[in-house]
Design an enzyme around this catalytic site. Structure first.
Site, short mmCIF file in Angstrom:
data_model
loop_
_atom_site.label_atom_id
_atom_site.label_comp_id
_atom_site.label_asym_id
_atom_site.label_seq_id
_atom_site.Cartn_x
_atom_site.Cartn_y
_atom_site.Cartn_z
N ASP A 73 -2.62 -13.22 -1.09
CA ASP A 73 -2.57 -11.95 -1.68
C ASP A 73 -1.68 -11.05 -0.69
O ASP A 73 -1.82 -11.29 0.64
CB ASP A 73 -3.93 -11.07 -1.67
N ASP A 75 -0.52 -6.91 0.07
CA ASP A 75 -0.55 -5.63 -0.01
C ASP A 75 0.53 -4.86 0.75
O ASP A 75 0.74 -5.19 1.99
CB ASP A 75 -1.92 -5.11 0.50
N ASP A 151 -9.97 -0.53 9.14
CA ASP A 151 -11.26 -0.93 9.69
C ASP A 151 -11.27 -1.74 10.88
O ASP A 151 -11.58 -1.25 11.97
CB ASP A 151 -12.10 -1.78 8.60
#
Length: 465
Positions: A73, A75, A151
């Site tokens: 994936d 992003d 995070d």
């Protein structure tokens, strides 16, 4: 006083925000190649850049590319708003209320595009916090603000399509080199914002082989209970990422070591502490190791088998206890399965399509020891036979007493029905510590013969139970 002290500490941490310090890693100083970035992600990056917007590959994709991996994936972070992104791509849809995102679709690939997050004040209509948890956050800002809102430091690295450099604002490159996980900001505050970050720390440590920094792990003991209030559906998704991504065994060990297992899978944690906990641990670890091998080989895996493994200890203990008290075997197993699944779904929302399969896998385990030809043939034709047999094989790998029984059933599958009788005439394999052995076998009722000449002389024999 204690609550007041905690609020003071949180206010103090909030008053001292992380100060980003930019480090630019030029193209010739890192190993990211566009050949390893998907065509869809490159198309989005280039079009945003050509339209005058900043466009960066960000997060786990950059981290994994720097480590030599191959992300699935990709992003993207940009200063374009979701509406502006949609204006550039006809194949774009906007999603999310908590975080407004743009999804650009290229066939089977979905490229997620997020606008740089800003640091908004609590009470802002676009940023809403409840009990320390962020429930809505659509405040946009700069790339520096976006970096300190992420995070972990290793997830705050940005690949710039304009000059192919990597931007590091919070020390993520140093963490990659040290193989450590550090939270950005004050750990307790960040976990209160989103308790699932504790599980992400465990998952990343297991996946990357990194060590969780002491400052990031220390709050687990105090704040792990917050996971009990997390959305069960979200914990189901996080469980799949933990155990079905090719590093399930490492995730299980890290989850247990960190003390978080008891808050997500309480029945599993309890069974591990029981008298026969070592045997159950061996079973779970062998099953997870097999699952990892299947994932890495590109074979299919099912969450039903995973959860059947993790919850087997609790189900078996309940069933054996009920059988020892005189309960019917089938009722004991059914009741135990229902009770354990009901307790677990309060924490992790296991969909019914999986829990039904789990119940069948468990219910078929005692039937493997009922080696009567009619029952053997019926079990071989059961729709869940293969899943239940695979479960028996894992049990046999963990318990030598069951290994011979598993081999017998392997041979039975490969034999002609006519040969099953010869196999049954052979000496029986050593029985396992079977839950059924504590219950008396039901005696078949004998039907009375009707007087000759009666109309019921053609009655069919009773179905075996």
């Amino acid at each position: 006083m204690r609550r007041g002290t905690e609020k003071t500490a949180q206010a103090s941490a909030a008053a001292e925000p992380v100060r980003p310090q930019l480090r630019v890693i030029a193209r010739d100083q890192h190993g990211i190649s566009r050949r390893n970035i998907s065509n869809g992600a490159l198309r989005v990056l280039y079009r945003l850049n050509e339209a005058g917007y900043e466009a960066f590959l960000v997060g786990g994709a950059v981290r994994d590319l720097l480590l030599g991996g191959h992300p699935k994936d990709f992003d993207i972070a940009t200063n374009a708003t979701p509406e502006q992104v949609r204006g550039l791509f006809r194949n774009c849809r906007l999603i999310g209320r908590r975080f407004r995102l743009a999804h650009v679709v290229f066939g089977q690939e979905i490229v997620e595009v997020a606008t740089f997050r800003g640091i908004g004040e609590e009470g802002n209509a676009d940023r809403h916090v409840v009990d320390g948890r962020i429930v809505r956050d659509n405040v946009y800002g700069t790339i520096e603000e976006d970096a300190i809102r992420r995070d972990f430091r290793v997830n705050a690295l940005y690949y710039n399509i304009a000059d192919f450099s990597v931007r590091d604002y919070v020390g993520g490159m140093a963490d990659l080199e040290k193989k450590e996980l550090h939270l950005i900001g004050e750990p307790e505050q960040r976990y209160r914002e989103d308790p699932v970050r504790m599980l992400r720390a465990v998952r990343l440590a297991a996946k990357l082989g990194f060590r969780i920094d002491d400052s990031a792990e220390r709050p687990f003991a105090k704040l792990g209970q917050l996971l009990c209030d997390a959305a069960p559906a979200r914990l189901f998704d996080e469980s799949l990422k933990l155990f079905l991504s090719g590093h399930g065994l490492a995730s299980f060990r890290e989850l247990d070591r960190s003390g978080l297992l008891q808050f997500v899978f309480p029945a599993t944690a309890t069974a591990l502490r029981r008298e026969h906990g070592a045997g159950f641990r061996n079973l779970v670890e062998r099953g997870l190791a097999n699952t990892d091998q299947r994932v890495q080989a590109g074979k299919s895996v099912t969450p039903a088998f995973l959860f059947a493994l993790l919850l087997w200890g609790g189900v078996r203990e309940r069933a054996e206890r009920a059988i020892a008290s005189g309960s019917d075997v089938l009722h004991a197993w059914s009741h135990a399965a229902d009770a354990v699944i009901q307790e677990q779904t309060a924490r992790v929302a296991i969909p019914r399509r999986f829990s039904l399969v789990m119940e069948e896998i468990w219910a078929l385990q005692p039937r493997f020891e009922q080696r009567v030809k009619k029952r053997v043939m019926r079990l071989l034709g059961h729709p869940r036979f293969r899943a239940a047999y695979d479960f028996l094989v894992v049990r046999g790998e963990a318990d030598p007493a069951l290994a011979e029984l598993a081999r017998w059933w392997e041979q039975a599958q490969e034999s002609d029905p006519a040969d099953i009788g010869d196999m049954l005439a052979a000496p029986a394999p050593a029985a396992a510590e079977a839950p059924t052995s504590t219950a008396p076998r039901k005696r078949r009722r004998r039907r009375r013969r009707k007087p000759s000449g009666g109309s019921g002389s053609g009655d069919a024999p009773p179905a075996s139970s």
